[in-house]
Design a protein around this motif. Sequence first.
Motif, mmCIF file in Angstrom:
data_model
loop_
_atom_site.group_PDB
_atom_site.id
_atom_site.type_symbol
_atom_site.label_atom_id
_atom_site.label_comp_id
_atom_site.label_asym_id
_atom_site.label_seq_id
_atom_site.Cartn_x
_atom_site.Cartn_y
_atom_site.Cartn_z
ATOM 1 N N SER A 111 8.531 -42.227 -92.005
ATOM 2 C CA SER A 111 9.279 -42.559 -93.219
ATOM 3 C C SER A 111 8.436 -42.310 -94.464
ATOM 4 C CB SER A 111 9.680 -44.033 -93.182
ATOM 5 O OG SER A 111 8.511 -44.846 -93.309
ATOM 6 N N ALA A 112 9.088 -42.366 -95.603
ATOM 7 C CA ALA A 112 8.383 -42.246 -96.879
ATOM 8 C C ALA A 112 7.348 -43.357 -97.022
ATOM 9 C CB ALA A 112 9.373 -42.266 -98.034
ATOM 10 N N LEU A 166 3.458 -42.823 -97.985
ATOM 11 C CA LEU A 166 2.869 -43.474 -99.159
ATOM 12 C C LEU A 166 1.692 -44.361 -98.784
ATOM 13 C CD1 LEU A 166 6.166 -44.339 -101.050
ATOM 14 C CD2 LEU A 166 4.461 -42.605 -101.704
ATOM 15 N N THR A 180 13.697 -36.019 -95.693
ATOM 16 C CA THR A 180 13.934 -37.437 -95.996
ATOM 17 C C THR A 180 12.802 -38.096 -96.776
ATOM 18 O OG1 THR A 180 13.077 -38.114 -93.837
ATOM 19 C CG2 THR A 180 15.466 -37.759 -94.017
ATOM 20 N N THR A 181 11.664 -37.423 -96.915
ATOM 21 C CA THR A 181 10.536 -38.051 -97.607
ATOM 22 C C THR A 181 10.092 -37.316 -98.865
ATOM 23 O OG1 THR A 181 8.875 -36.852 -96.290
ATOM 24 C CG2 THR A 181 9.629 -39.000 -95.445
ATOM 25 N N ASP A 204 11.057 -35.996 -101.877
ATOM 26 C CA ASP A 204 11.207 -36.420 -103.279
ATOM 27 C C ASP A 204 10.457 -37.710 -103.583
ATOM 28 O OD1 ASP A 204 12.746 -34.221 -103.997
ATOM 29 O OD2 ASP A 204 14.636 -35.228 -103.560
ATOM 30 N N GLU A 205 10.481 -38.642 -102.652
ATOM 31 C CA GLU A 205 9.847 -39.941 -102.895
ATOM 32 C C GLU A 205 8.320 -39.874 -102.868
ATOM 33 O OE1 GLU A 205 9.994 -44.504 -101.125
ATOM 34 O OE2 GLU A 205 11.536 -43.066 -100.534
ATOM 35 N N VAL A 206 7.763 -38.959 -102.070
ATOM 36 C CA VAL A 206 6.306 -38.942 -101.899
ATOM 37 C C VAL A 206 5.598 -37.859 -102.695
ATOM 38 C CG1 VAL A 206 6.602 -39.898 -99.583
ATOM 39 C CG2 VAL A 206 6.216 -37.435 -99.837
#
Length: 150
Positions: free
Chosen positions: A45-46, A50, A76-77, A79-81
């Motif tokens: 997961s993100a 992180l 799934t990760t 953009d966030e990371v």
Amino acid sequence: MVSVLLVHHSPSEATNRIAEAALAGLRMPGLGGIDVVVRSALEASAADVLAADAYVLGTTANFGYISGALKHFFDTTYDEVRDPTAGRPFSYWIHGGYDTTGAETAMKQISTGLGWSLAFDPLILTGEVGAEHLEKATELVATVAASALA
């Protein structure tokens, strides 16, 4: 304590052997201070990304591309990371039956977009996995871990 995230898709005996060699490299006694987190590409997961200081990725080359599972991980990760993890060390392995060109291109493009820093030349191979490949996988991940400690 430094955290190294190992994300892989290892559906075959050959890629599973590479993943085991990679894990052995992360647990080498001389490294010390390493927290190892292992996730399958479909489970990572993100939050895992992180929380880690460095990354090791592994995939099969399927139909000329990275595995669908690893692509799902990036989808799934990403953009966030992307911004918070830029500059962190990483490397990867790709194992294919015949051709890894598309998978290599994808890994370069995605990791460049993430801004990650290649700490060791990727292990790219086709066909049989030999002892020399397993040794390189161990060296690859140990170098990534040592880069995170530096």
